[in-house]
Design an enzyme around this catalytic site. Structure first.
Site, PDB file in Angstrom:
ATOM      1  N   ASP A 140      -8.007  -5.006   4.918  1.00 45.24           N
ATOM      2  CA  ASP A 140      -7.106  -4.597   3.848  1.00 45.24           C
ATOM      3  C   ASP A 140      -6.211  -5.809   3.568  1.00 45.24           C
ATOM      4  O   ASP A 140      -6.270  -6.829   4.267  1.00 45.24           O
ATOM      5  CB  ASP A 140      -6.297  -3.350   4.251  1.00 45.24           C
ATOM      6  CG  ASP A 140      -5.743  -2.628   3.023  1.00 45.24           C
ATOM      7  OD1 ASP A 140      -5.679  -3.238   1.934  1.00 45.24           O
ATOM      8  OD2 ASP A 140      -5.371  -1.444   3.148  1.00 45.24           O
TER       9      ASP A 140
HETATM   10  C1  NOJ Z   1      -3.859  -2.326  -0.057  1.00 40.51           C
HETATM   11  C2  NOJ Z   1      -4.421  -0.941   0.001  1.00 40.51           C
HETATM   12  O1  NOJ Z   1      -4.148  -0.351   1.255  1.00 40.51           O
HETATM   13  C3  NOJ Z   1      -5.908  -0.876  -0.250  1.00 40.51           C
HETATM   14  O2  NOJ Z   1      -6.286   0.465  -0.351  1.00 40.51           O
HETATM   15  C4  NOJ Z   1      -6.266  -1.647  -1.484  1.00 40.51           C
HETATM   16  O3  NOJ Z   1      -7.636  -1.524  -1.749  1.00 40.51           O
HETATM   17  C5  NOJ Z   1      -5.843  -3.076  -1.314  1.00 40.51           C
HETATM   18  N1  NOJ Z   1      -4.408  -3.146  -1.110  1.00 40.51           N
HETATM   19  C6  NOJ Z   1      -6.237  -3.947  -2.493  1.00 40.51           C
HETATM   20  O4  NOJ Z   1      -5.451  -3.671  -3.583  1.00 40.51           O
END
Ligand code: NOJ
Length: 737
Positions: A274
């Site tokens: 993530d």
């Molecule tokens: C953080 C989020 O937790 C995740 O779900 C997302 O896909 C990413 N950022 C990218 O934006």
């Protein structure tokens, strides 16, 4: 160089790119390309950067494998051209985006999609998302979010399918299929990313990013099933989660990423962190610095780094120092290249720059979004059958969500455009003579000065529609709440409208299950719409007028008070189950004797039950279940439980019922859930019609991870319910030998 690459591209197309990218040939191509790559180029493939950074030179130097957050096809083609035509090996970029409930045409937020209990419409929604997003050049979405969520204080309940593993499986698989389509090389196919692996939704206290404590058995029985099912359905990528599980952050958890994901489940897709979840292991106190975090995540089995910048900075050094092996790097790069070949990116790196605007908001996309919104809205209360409105000409429309085109789209609708949103106000104007008095400018507004005007206007109206709820920004990532009552003066507005004596219909448009008990007492009817997206207003108007009949069901338990969280229907059995004799605060005599005897597991103030159980949702008609029988009362493990029953529409409207099948395993080698959803079906009946229905439930679906951590059906007695929600119906007993 450019000419040769172009010629090669043409040749590839000529020999049939589809066949090439989909067969074992992919692995040969991966090996061939891998053999030509320098360590720096390999590391580059493992690096994902976000739009907004200066990365063109890095792309040219082969230092970027994927981009997120650019959606303009012209810009995407421009960076792709640098990768394909100016980098040494011409490896295309994989462009990604959070397309979680639509790209331009926004569908209800995922918790709303789950409320449809209709995997077919959810798959269609994901297909529409893929068609619109890929037309811009986005071939990878960070969706579906499969996190089981049992605490509505957590803002991200908006993004998942709620509290139940079975529903999570059905919705997750539907989305994966919809995004990826039949043929990955089809330019409208978008790789799914199942996230967040794992347990992110169990954040302590519903506080986003917080710690979780989940046993291996609970992981396997509750949190893994949707991930496993989506892996089996061919999900191409997986994202690790921010949280730790029992002390190990997911991004550094080799047990999860290797033993479970790769070895047990045979996942051959690609794993991405993530956003900076590798770097965040430093704040977790699990890594010393970014270099350490990088070594930990790569060695745990993470292929691609989203935005920690650690891979691009430290991997070379870590390989030279022997902390990461070349074999580990090669395997990660294999996973990345395999994905790019599978998607046919080498054959089809560019997008037609005129396509995106042509496909956005296509009539069939809007129709699917509307259908999904209609099915997602739950009728919570309908005193005296006030809905659908009858004999009503003039309505007062009030409340901050009546005309909130941006907020109605919900969280993470990055590419939805509010000018395309149909709000309840706009839609209701087509059906009624509408007087509009918003009173509150936005959901947190506590200025009650304008209530007077609304009360005055109510005199001229036959009924009042109050649209309340949450702005989009109050749910979603990083937006947890400890109080789940309606914000601002919304409850006051509802009560003031009730005091006018006119029929009051409340429409809640929100990102999570709110605590609405006090508001229910102040209205005749309530429709609950999880942020319903572009076509939400039309869907709401169709339900209010009766052109459509509600069929949505709750994918999460609705609480009486946030203090009850976490609360879910399928909780393990306690040693003191509900005995129906709850003593509430005011029932306790003064100086009562000190005893715990006779007491069960409940709150003295809110009692034993929730406000509404999982699976709950009313209709404009009523349904009756009868003649529920099983063909056998004793079954073998290889049998199917053949369930027969009659469903009758006992009311006046043609309507759809979500039939739900629940099972309880009475005695297990470990404590079992009080009930578990094992199947559902949507059945449409005309007024007065009875349908004889059947459902075959494999006995093997009763398996669980038992005391010895084996996935087995344990022989013994079970109960089964066929009902319209998780708290209704009569149990039938059967035995498995
Ligand atoms: C953080 C989020 O937790 C995740 O779900 C997302 O896909 C990413 N950022 C990218 O934006």
């Amino acid at each position: 160089m450019r000419i040769i690459k172009f010629a090669l591209t043409l040749m590839a197309v000529a020999v049939g790119s589809v066949a090439m990218a989909q067969t074992a040939n992919v692995d040969e191509r991966v090996e061939e390309l891998l053999s030509k790559m320098t360590l720096e180029e390999k590391i580059g493939q493992m690096n994902q950067l976000s739009g907004g950074y200066q990365f063109t030179d890095m792309i040219r130097e082969g230092k970027v494998g994927s981009i997120l957050n650019i959606v303009d096809p012209v810009e995407i083609n421009a960076v792709q051209r640098v990768a394909v035509e100016e980098s040494r090996l011409g490896i295309p970029l994989l462009v990604s985006r959070d397309v979680i409930h639509g790209f331009r045409t926004i569908f209800p937020i995922p918790i709303g999609m789950a409320a449809t209990f209709d995997p077919a419409i959810v798959e269609q929604g994901a297909r529409v998302s893929a068609i619109e997003a890929t037309a811009s050049g986005v071939r990878w979405t960070f969706s579906p979010m499969l996190d089981i969520a049992r605490d509505p204080r957590w803002g991200r309940v908006a993004e998942g399918s709620g509290e139940d593993p079975y529903l999570d499986v059905q919705m997750g698989v539907a989305m994966v299929k919809g995004y990826q389509g039949e043929d990955f090389t089809d330019p409208t196919s978008m790789a799914a990313c199942i996230k967040h692996f794992v347990g992110y939704g169990a954040a302590e206290g519903g506080r986003d990013y917080n710690t979780t404590m989940i046993s291996e058995r609970a992981l396997r029985n509750t949190y893994f099933p949707a991930f496993k099912a989506c892996v089996d359905a061919g999900a191409l990528t997986l994202m690790t989660s921010f949280n730790d599980v029992d002390g190990i952050p997911s991004t550094g958890n080799d047990w999860l990423l290797q033993d479970i994901l790769r070895e047990e489940w045979g996942f051959d897709g690609m794993v991405v962190t993530d956003w900076n979840s590798s770097g965040e292991m430093i704040a977790h106190g699990f890594a010393e610095d970014l270099k350490d975090a990088t070594a930990i995540s790569i060695n745990a089995g993470v292929d691609m780094d989203m935005m920690s910048w650690g891979y691009i900075q430290y991997v070379k050094q870590l390989v030279e120092e022997g902390r990461i092996s070349m074999e580990t790097i090669d395997n990660a790069v294999r996973n990345i290249l395999r994905l790019k070949f599978r998607l046919g990116l080498f054959e089809n790196p560019y997008v037609d720059e005129t396509l995106a605007r042509k496909v956005a908001y296509a009539p069939e996309h809007l129709a699917a979004a509307k259908q999904c919104a209609v099915e997602s809205i739950i009728l919570i209360q309908n005193n005296n059958n006030v809905l659908p409105l009858k004999g009503v000409e003039t309505i007062l429309v009030t409340g901050p969500m009546a005309d909130a085109p941006y907020d109605q789209l919900g969280t993470w609708a990055f590419d939805g455009e509010e000018q395309h949103t149909v709000t309840p106000l706009t839609a209701l104007r087509k059906d009624y003579n509408v007087i509009y008095e918003p009173v509150l400018a936005y959901s947190r507004d506590d200025n009650t000065a304008n209530i007077k005007a609304a009360k005055k206007a109510a005199k001229k109206a036959d009924a009042i529609v109050v649209c309340v709820g949450e702005e989009a920004i109050l749910s979603g990532e990083a937006h947890s709440l400890s109080n789940l009552n309606l914000q601002g003066a919304q409850s006051e507005l509802i009560a003031a409208m009730k005091a006018t004596g006119k029929p009051v219909v409340v429409v809640v448009i929100a990102g999570r299950p709110l605590t609405i008990e006090r508001d229910l007492a102040e209205c005749d009817a309530m429709l609950y719409a999880f942020h319903p997206g572009t076509m939400g207003g039309e869907a709401i108007a169709d339900l209010i007028t009766g052109r459509e009949v509600p069929s949505g069901k709750l994918p999460m338990t609705f609480l009486r008070d946030a203090g009850q969280a976490p609360f879910y229907y399928n909780h393990p059995m306690t040693g003191r189950p509900n005995n129906g004799t709850e003593t509430l605060l005011n029932d306790i005599p003064l100086k009562a004797g000190q005893t715990s005897l006779g007491c069960t597991s409940y709150y003295l103030d809110t009692g034993y039950g929730p406000l509404f159980p999982f699976g709950y949702g009313l209709s404009y008609t009523t349904f009756e279940y009868s003649n529920i029988t099983l063909d056998k009362s004793v079954l073998n493990k290889s049998d199917y439980i053949h369930i027969d029953f009659d469903l009758t529409n006992t009311g006046d409207y043609e309507a759809t019922e979500v039939v739900q099948i629940y099972v309880r395993d009475l005695v297990g080698s470990v404590v079992r859930p009080v009930k578990e959803l094992k199947g559902f079906m949507r059945v449409t009946l005309k007024p007065g019609e009875t349908k004889h229905l059947m459902y075959d439930l494999p006995v093997s679906d009763l398996a669980f991870w038992n005391r010895d951590m084996e996935y087995v059906v344990e022989p013994g007695e079970f109960q089964l319910w066929v009902a319209g929600d998780s708290a209704s119906g009569e149990a039938i007993t059967f035995e498995v030998r």
